[in-house]
Design a protein around this motif. Structure first.
Motif, PDB file in Angstrom:
ATOM      1  N   PRO A  18      -2.303   4.045  22.987  1.00  0.00           N
ATOM      2  CA  PRO A  18      -2.132   2.588  22.961  1.00  0.00           C
ATOM      3  C   PRO A  18      -2.684   1.865  24.184  1.00  0.00           C
ATOM      4  O   PRO A  18      -3.285   0.793  24.056  1.00  0.00           O
ATOM      5  CB  PRO A  18      -0.607   2.431  22.859  1.00  0.00           C
ATOM      6  N   ARG A  19      -2.501   2.434  25.372  1.00  0.00           N
ATOM      7  CA  ARG A  19      -3.005   1.771  26.576  1.00  0.00           C
ATOM      8  C   ARG A  19      -4.522   1.656  26.546  1.00  0.00           C
ATOM      9  O   ARG A  19      -5.093   0.606  26.884  1.00  0.00           O
ATOM     10  CB  ARG A  19      -2.555   2.547  27.828  1.00  0.00           C
ATOM     11  N   LEU A  20      -5.188   2.712  26.122  1.00  0.00           N
ATOM     12  CA  LEU A  20      -6.645   2.693  26.059  1.00  0.00           C
ATOM     13  C   LEU A  20      -7.129   1.773  24.947  1.00  0.00           C
ATOM     14  O   LEU A  20      -8.136   1.068  25.099  1.00  0.00           O
ATOM     15  CB  LEU A  20      -7.190   4.107  25.868  1.00  0.00           C
ATOM     16  N   ALA A  21      -6.439   1.772  23.818  1.00  0.00           N
ATOM     17  CA  ALA A  21      -6.804   0.883  22.717  1.00  0.00           C
ATOM     18  C   ALA A  21      -6.664  -0.575  23.141  1.00  0.00           C
ATOM     19  O   ALA A  21      -7.516  -1.420  22.831  1.00  0.00           O
ATOM     20  CB  ALA A  21      -5.947   1.175  21.492  1.00  0.00           C
ATOM     21  N   GLY A  37     -15.553   1.225  22.242  1.00  0.00           N
ATOM     22  CA  GLY A  37     -14.903   2.129  21.301  1.00  0.00           C
ATOM     23  C   GLY A  37     -14.876   3.542  21.840  1.00  0.00           C
ATOM     24  O   GLY A  37     -15.338   3.821  22.949  1.00  0.00           O
ATOM     25  N   ALA A  38     -14.295   4.442  21.055  1.00  0.00           N
ATOM     26  CA  ALA A  38     -14.336   5.863  21.397  1.00  0.00           C
ATOM     27  C   ALA A  38     -15.794   6.319  21.339  1.00  0.00           C
ATOM     28  O   ALA A  38     -16.436   6.237  20.291  1.00  0.00           O
ATOM     29  CB  ALA A  38     -13.482   6.661  20.427  1.00  0.00           C
ATOM     30  N   VAL A  39     -16.317   6.770  22.448  1.00  0.00           N
ATOM     31  CA  VAL A  39     -17.747   7.080  22.550  1.00  0.00           C
ATOM     32  C   VAL A  39     -18.032   8.461  21.954  1.00  0.00           C
ATOM     33  O   VAL A  39     -17.442   9.462  22.376  1.00  0.00           O
ATOM     34  CB  VAL A  39     -18.209   7.027  24.019  1.00  0.00           C
ATOM     35  N   THR A 111     -20.423  15.386  26.075  1.00  0.00           N
ATOM     36  CA  THR A 111     -19.205  14.775  25.552  1.00  0.00           C
ATOM     37  C   THR A 111     -18.299  14.447  26.729  1.00  0.00           C
ATOM     38  O   THR A 111     -18.658  14.630  27.893  1.00  0.00           O
ATOM     39  CB  THR A 111     -18.514  15.706  24.537  1.00  0.00           C
ATOM     40  N   ASN A 112     -17.097  13.953  26.436  1.00  0.00           N
ATOM     41  CA  ASN A 112     -16.123  13.642  27.477  1.00  0.00           C
ATOM     42  C   ASN A 112     -14.760  14.204  27.103  1.00  0.00           C
ATOM     43  O   ASN A 112     -14.416  14.309  25.917  1.00  0.00           O
ATOM     44  CB  ASN A 112     -16.001  12.122  27.672  1.00  0.00           C
ATOM     45  N   ALA A 113     -13.980  14.542  28.128  1.00  0.00           N
ATOM     46  CA  ALA A 113     -12.625  15.018  27.895  1.00  0.00           C
ATOM     47  C   ALA A 113     -11.763  13.925  27.289  1.00  0.00           C
ATOM     48  O   ALA A 113     -10.872  14.193  26.483  1.00  0.00           O
ATOM     49  CB  ALA A 113     -12.009  15.509  29.209  1.00  0.00           C
ATOM     50  N   VAL A 114     -12.005  12.678  27.678  1.00  0.00           N
ATOM     51  CA  VAL A 114     -11.336  11.505  27.118  1.00  0.00           C
ATOM     52  C   VAL A 114     -12.428  10.594  26.579  1.00  0.00           C
ATOM     53  O   VAL A 114     -13.360  10.244  27.307  1.00  0.00           O
ATOM     54  CB  VAL A 114     -10.497  10.771  28.184  1.00  0.00           C
ATOM     55  N   ARG A 115     -12.320  10.194  25.319  1.00  0.00           N
ATOM     56  CA  ARG A 115     -13.422   9.501  24.661  1.00  0.00           C
ATOM     57  C   ARG A 115     -13.431   7.983  24.853  1.00  0.00           C
ATOM     58  O   ARG A 115     -14.428   7.333  24.575  1.00  0.00           O
ATOM     59  CB  ARG A 115     -13.414   9.803  23.161  1.00  0.00           C
ATOM     60  N   CYS A 116     -12.315   7.412  25.307  1.00  0.00           N
ATOM     61  CA  CYS A 116     -12.236   5.966  25.492  1.00  0.00           C
ATOM     62  C   CYS A 116     -12.145   5.621  26.976  1.00  0.00           C
ATOM     63  O   CYS A 116     -11.558   6.374  27.761  1.00  0.00           O
ATOM     64  CB  CYS A 116     -11.021   5.385  24.760  1.00  0.00           C
ATOM     65  N   VAL A 117     -12.698   4.494  27.356  1.00  0.00           N
ATOM     66  CA  VAL A 117     -12.693   4.079  28.757  1.00  0.00           C
ATOM     67  C   VAL A 117     -11.265   3.819  29.229  1.00  0.00           C
ATOM     68  O   VAL A 117     -10.507   3.108  28.582  1.00  0.00           O
ATOM     69  CB  VAL A 117     -13.571   2.824  28.957  1.00  0.00           C
ATOM     70  N   PRO A 118     -10.864   4.414  30.349  1.00  0.00           N
ATOM     71  CA  PRO A 118      -9.535   4.147  30.898  1.00  0.00           C
ATOM     72  C   PRO A 118      -9.614   3.096  32.006  1.00  0.00           C
ATOM     73  O   PRO A 118     -10.631   3.002  32.714  1.00  0.00           O
ATOM     74  CB  PRO A 118      -9.131   5.501  31.476  1.00  0.00           C
TER      75      PRO A 118
END
Length: 217
Positions: A18-21, A37-39, A111-118
């Motif tokens: 939710p925080r990232l969204a 978005g999720a990259v 790729t990335n370990a986390v797909r959305c920008v934090p």
């Protein structure tokens, strides 16, 4: 192992964190022309079957991949990463900080370990854990994968956990190499300090040090 039905790439509007969204939504209001978005992973020109090297970063940068929609594209970290890939024959073409520059990866995926920008480039532990099944699934879908390169400690630790290994037996360090049991066979994990502007400006990581890790392939 991830659920077989889980895709290797989350939907662009992934709601799991939710925080990232909320951060994506707020950024989209301010910058509606950005990707926000999720990259998705940046795949080798020949498809998943040709991938032998998987590069795992931390997360999209706000004005980098979150803006452009391609990992490590549009910021300093990408400048160093793609120059290094071109130097080592893992990419061809010209990197021009935009997803339509025509650059192609050779036998490589990013790729990335986390797909959305934090916010502030700092994902939380629960967010890293929430996104890890996509990393697991991504690795599972690469039948000929041989080497993974983790950029930074968060990426390193997430890969170790994704492979079901113990962090205490596989501590992060620049230039470390570990042999892991992968879903499709043995894998080598090489790790590097992240190629961020901060690390390069402070001298913690030099282009030569970064190139040395890729030379280990």
């Amino acid at each position: 192992m991830a659920e077989p039905s889980l895709p290797a790439e989350p939907p662009r509007d992934c709601p799991l964190c939710p925080r990232l969204a909320d951060f994506r939504t707020a950024t989209a209001v301010e910058h509606p022309d950005w990707f926000n978005g999720a990259v998705p992973s940046f795949a080798a020109a020949g498809g998943d079957e040709t991938v032998r090297v998987l590069i795992v970063g931390l997360a999209p940068g706000l004005q980098g991949a979150n803006r452009t929609g391609r990992p490590f594209t549009g910021d300093w970290a990408g400048d160093l990463l793609y120059a290094t890939l071109l130097d080592h024959g893992l990419a061809r073409g010209v990197y021009d900080q935009r997803p339509d520059d025509g650059l192609e990866l050779i036998g490589t995926m990013i790729t990335n370990a986390v797909r959305c920008v934090p916010p502030q480039n700092k994902p939380t532990g629960p967010e890293i854990n929430q996104c890890r099944p996509f990393l697991i699934r991504r690795i599972e879908t690469l039948p000929n994968l041989e080497v993974m390169i983790a950029l930074g400690k968060i990426a390193h630790d997430s890969v170790i956990r994704a492979m079901g290994a113990k962090l205490k037996d596989h501590p992060f360090g620049h230039g470390t190499e570990y042999h892991l049991d992968g879903p499709n066979g043995p894998l080598r994990l090489l790790s590097s300090y992240h190629c961020s502007r901060y690390n390069t400006n402070t001298g913690r990581l030099t282009p030569e040090m970064f190139a040395d890790v890729f030379g280990m392939i």
